[in-house]
Write a protein that holds these residues in place. Structure first.
Motif, PDB file in Angstrom:
ATOM      1  N   LEU A   1       9.707  -1.579  44.858  1.00 34.19           N
ATOM      2  CA  LEU A   1       9.649  -1.655  43.599  1.00 34.19           C
ATOM      3  C   LEU A   1      10.390  -0.473  42.898  1.00 34.19           C
ATOM      4  N   VAL A   2      10.562   0.623  43.875  1.00 34.67           N
ATOM      5  CA  VAL A   2      11.501   1.615  43.277  1.00 34.67           C
ATOM      6  C   VAL A   2      13.015   1.360  43.243  1.00 34.67           C
ATOM      7  N   ASN A   3      13.299   0.242  44.325  1.00 36.99           N
ATOM      8  CA  ASN A   3      14.655  -0.150  44.319  1.00 36.99           C
ATOM      9  C   ASN A   3      14.847  -1.288  43.430  1.00 36.99           C
ATOM     10  N   VAL A   4      13.800  -1.732  42.821  1.00 38.50           N
ATOM     11  CA  VAL A   4      13.877  -2.729  41.476  1.00 38.50           C
ATOM     12  C   VAL A   4      14.354  -2.002  40.369  1.00 38.50           C
ATOM     13  N   LEU A   5      13.653  -0.840  40.121  1.00 37.37           N
ATOM     14  CA  LEU A   5      13.640   0.035  38.931  1.00 37.37           C
ATOM     15  C   LEU A   5      14.824   0.932  39.086  1.00 37.37           C
TER      16      LEU A   5
ATOM     17  N   ARG B   1      16.331   3.661  42.067  1.00 36.89           N
ATOM     18  CA  ARG B   1      15.961   5.148  42.548  1.00 36.89           C
ATOM     19  C   ARG B   1      16.082   6.352  42.024  1.00 36.89           C
ATOM     20  N   ASP B   2      17.097   6.567  41.107  1.00 31.01           N
ATOM     21  CA  ASP B   2      17.255   7.679  40.349  1.00 31.01           C
ATOM     22  C   ASP B   2      16.982   7.528  39.142  1.00 31.01           C
ATOM     23  N   THR B   3      16.628   8.701  38.299  1.00 25.27           N
ATOM     24  CA  THR B   3      16.494   8.710  37.054  1.00 25.27           C
ATOM     25  C   THR B   3      17.618   8.747  36.288  1.00 25.27           C
ATOM     26  N   ALA B   4      17.899   7.730  35.199  1.00 28.33           N
ATOM     27  CA  ALA B   4      19.050   7.437  34.673  1.00 28.33           C
ATOM     28  C   ALA B   4      19.551   8.744  33.781  1.00 28.33           C
ATOM     29  N   ARG B   5      20.773   9.138  33.836  1.00 29.08           N
ATOM     30  CA  ARG B   5      21.559  10.016  33.429  1.00 29.08           C
ATOM     31  C   ARG B   5      22.098   9.772  32.087  1.00 29.08           C
TER      32      ARG B   5
ATOM     33  N   ILE C   1      13.967  -5.978  33.404  1.00 32.19           N
ATOM     34  CA  ILE C   1      15.336  -5.809  32.568  1.00 32.19           C
ATOM     35  C   ILE C   1      16.458  -5.178  33.377  1.00 32.19           C
ATOM     36  N   ARG C   2      16.107  -4.107  34.313  1.00 32.74           N
ATOM     37  CA  ARG C   2      17.078  -3.573  35.037  1.00 32.74           C
ATOM     38  C   ARG C   2      17.829  -4.583  36.090  1.00 32.74           C
ATOM     39  N   HIS C   3      16.990  -5.335  36.630  1.00 31.24           N
ATOM     40  CA  HIS C   3      17.497  -6.337  37.485  1.00 31.24           C
ATOM     41  C   HIS C   3      18.296  -7.484  37.007  1.00 31.24           C
ATOM     42  N   VAL C   4      17.789  -8.002  35.771  1.00 31.40           N
ATOM     43  CA  VAL C   4      18.608  -8.878  35.091  1.00 31.40           C
ATOM     44  C   VAL C   4      19.715  -8.461  34.319  1.00 31.40           C
ATOM     45  N   THR C   5      19.751  -7.263  33.941  1.00 34.46           N
ATOM     46  CA  THR C   5      21.009  -6.591  33.222  1.00 34.46           C
ATOM     47  C   THR C   5      21.769  -5.660  33.839  1.00 34.46           C
ATOM     48  N   GLY C   6      21.166  -5.022  35.017  1.00 36.02           N
ATOM     49  CA  GLY C   6      21.957  -3.992  35.446  1.00 36.02           C
ATOM     50  C   GLY C   6      21.881  -2.721  34.925  1.00 36.02           C
ATOM     51  N   ALA C   7      21.381  -2.857  33.788  1.00 40.75           N
ATOM     52  CA  ALA C   7      21.390  -1.417  32.945  1.00 40.75           C
ATOM     53  C   ALA C   7      20.042  -0.816  33.421  1.00 40.75           C
ATOM     54  N   PRO C   8      19.797   0.513  33.554  1.00 41.72           N
ATOM     55  CA  PRO C   8      18.618   1.014  33.767  1.00 41.72           C
ATOM     56  C   PRO C   8      17.826   1.205  32.383  1.00 41.72           C
TER      57      PRO C   8
END
Length: 461
Positions: free
Chosen positions: A82-86, A88-92, A267-274
């Motif tokens: 689940l962490v991998n899907v979302l 791993r790092d908080t987006a900068r 959303i992240r998986h579909v768009t690649g955007a965090p």
């Protein structure tokens, strides 16, 4: 926001059996239930299938760690995936080397874009930035007026500009944006947040206008604002905006409602955007950075103590907290006025439901998720009203409160004498507990006192 998903996952974990090695046989049923839980929570089908396959690949045949049971091993694997899907790092957050940095807010009408624009400005102000807001929605005057109102509520700079209603169109949008960027630089604002026009649906006109704004402003961030309540519609809209604009991140709004959480996992998986932020309420400060590991902790029932501590650090008065601790642990120094002040401090952290949801659903907090739904948010107000109806002397010395005074206090606070009695009884128990703790009393005595207090989850019981 993730209660349903969390509950279903916990149930699927309980059904897992096996010793030593996890086999395809003893995991299949659990994976079916995990898959169903994800789909019912509105997670995108492609995301679910990929996630389940990754879990199966990692789990089947793996040797269970010495310190873990098969169930705990699967929980760990699901957590990691689940962490991998979302992410791993908080987006900068990105800023341009030459201020002002431009943030372009994108999204459909009704997604909460204008309110989110103000929340983002408030968040940036806390970080020492000087944001300026501008609405380039030349089609709906109410949208520009709404931004003006919310900007004033947080004391943020706003560029209104003169609007030529008759000439409303892309040219007018670009003119306003160009002027706002110049004004931001003139006023020394290092960030310009552009609230764009929304539509009820994706159309070519909207995308062309957004593309023109992107070309003109060269934004550091293009943030897609999505209403989490719309589930898969939010994911589809995010993909459409990303295909045309290449968004840099997403903000999910209304996560305090009945959102099932699937959009966050998709959303992240579909768009690649965090996902960069979550909107968790109506107030300007009901806005938090998106930390993937913390969100997964909530989903898995592990709580989110880190966010709870950050909220306390940000909103609570340290001086008052230290003063309260010193008085409370002496027992005799803890007055009803101190009790009221602490209630007010707790209310600053948000609703009691939101606080309880951040506690882990294990150990002493097991079963808390069910109790959350029975929390009476009006309890704090009733208690505060009762204490406010007392005189200063009564708040300082509760023993002055005899029968006639209790009737007066109940009448003044709009409650009953029984409510006043219950409050005084609970207050006396708290004084005794604090005094026991302060004098180094036995652990059993403290636990017994806490158990008595926890048994009264609702006011008046």
């Amino acid at each position: 926001m993730f209660e349903n998903l969390s509950e279903k996952l916990q149930r699927s974990f309980k059904n897992l059996r096996g010793e030593g090695t996890i086999s395809d046989e003893n995991i299949s049923e659990a994976l079916r239930e995990i898959r169903l839980a994800l789909l019912e929570s509105d997670v995108n089908l492609a995301v679910v299938d990929e996630l389940i396959e990754h879990i199966r690949t990692r789990a089947v045949g793996s040797q269970v760690a010495t310190a873990l049971s098969p169930t705990e091993q699967i929980v760990k694997i699901v957590h990691d995936e689940l962490v991998n899907v979302l992410g791993r790092d908080t987006a900068r957050f990105k800023f341009s080397s030459q201020p002002p940095s431009v943030i372009l807010m994108a999204g459909l009408q009704g997604s909460g874009k204008t309110t989110t624009t103000a929340k983002l400005a408030q968040w940036l102000k806390k970080g020492g930035h000087r944001p300026m807001l501008v609405s380039v929605d030349v089609y709906r005057p109410a949208a520009r007026e709404q931004l003006k109102v919310v900007a004033q509520s947080i004391s943020a700079q706003l560029y209104e500009g003169h609007l030529d209603v008759k000439g409303a169109g892309t040219d007018e949008v670009l003119r306003l944006a160009r002027e706002a960027k110049r004004e931001a630089a003139n006023y020394g604002c290092d960030i310009l947040i552009v609230d764009t026009a929304g539509r009820n649906h994706i159309d070519a006109e909207l995308m062309d206008e957004m593309a023109a704004l992107k070309k003109l402003l060269n934004p550091s961030e293009i943030l897609f604002v999505a209403d989490a309540m719309t589930g898969q519609d939010a994911v589809n809209s995010a993909k459409a905006f990303n295909d045309h604009l290449t968004i840099t991140g997403a903000i999910l709004t209304k996560m305090d409602g009945d959102a099932r959480g699937g959009a966050a996992l998709s959303i992240r998986h579909v768009t690649g955007a965090p996902i960069k932020f979550l909107g968790t309420g109506e107030k300007p400060d009901a806005f938090e950075a998106f930390h993937p590991d913390r969100i997964v902790g909530r989903i898995m029932g592990h709580g989110d103590i880190a966010t709870l501590l950050e909220r306390a650090e940000e909103r609570l008065d340290k001086g008052k907290a230290e003063q309260f601790a010193k008085k409370a642990l002496t027992g005799d120094g803890f007055t009803l006025e101190d009790f009221r002040d602490q209630l007010r401090q707790i209310k600053k952290m948000g609703s009691m439901k939101s606080i309880l949801k951040m506690l882990p659903s294990v150990g002493p907090f097991a079963g808390m998720s069910k109790a959350v739904e029975n929390v009476d948010e009006g309890q704090f107000n009733r208690v505060e009203n009762i204490i406010n109806s007392m005189t200063a002397k009564e708040r300082a010395d509760h023993e002055l409160i005899n029968g006639s005074r209790r009737k007066r206090i109940a009448a003044g606070s709009g409650t009953t004498v029984q409510d006043v009695n219950n409050l005084l009884r609970q207050y006396a128990q708290m004084r005794k507990m604090f005094k026991t703790m302060g004098s180094g009393g036995g652990i059993k005595a403290q636990q017994r006192m806490l158990s008595q207090m926890q048994g009264r989850q609702r006011f008046g019981r």
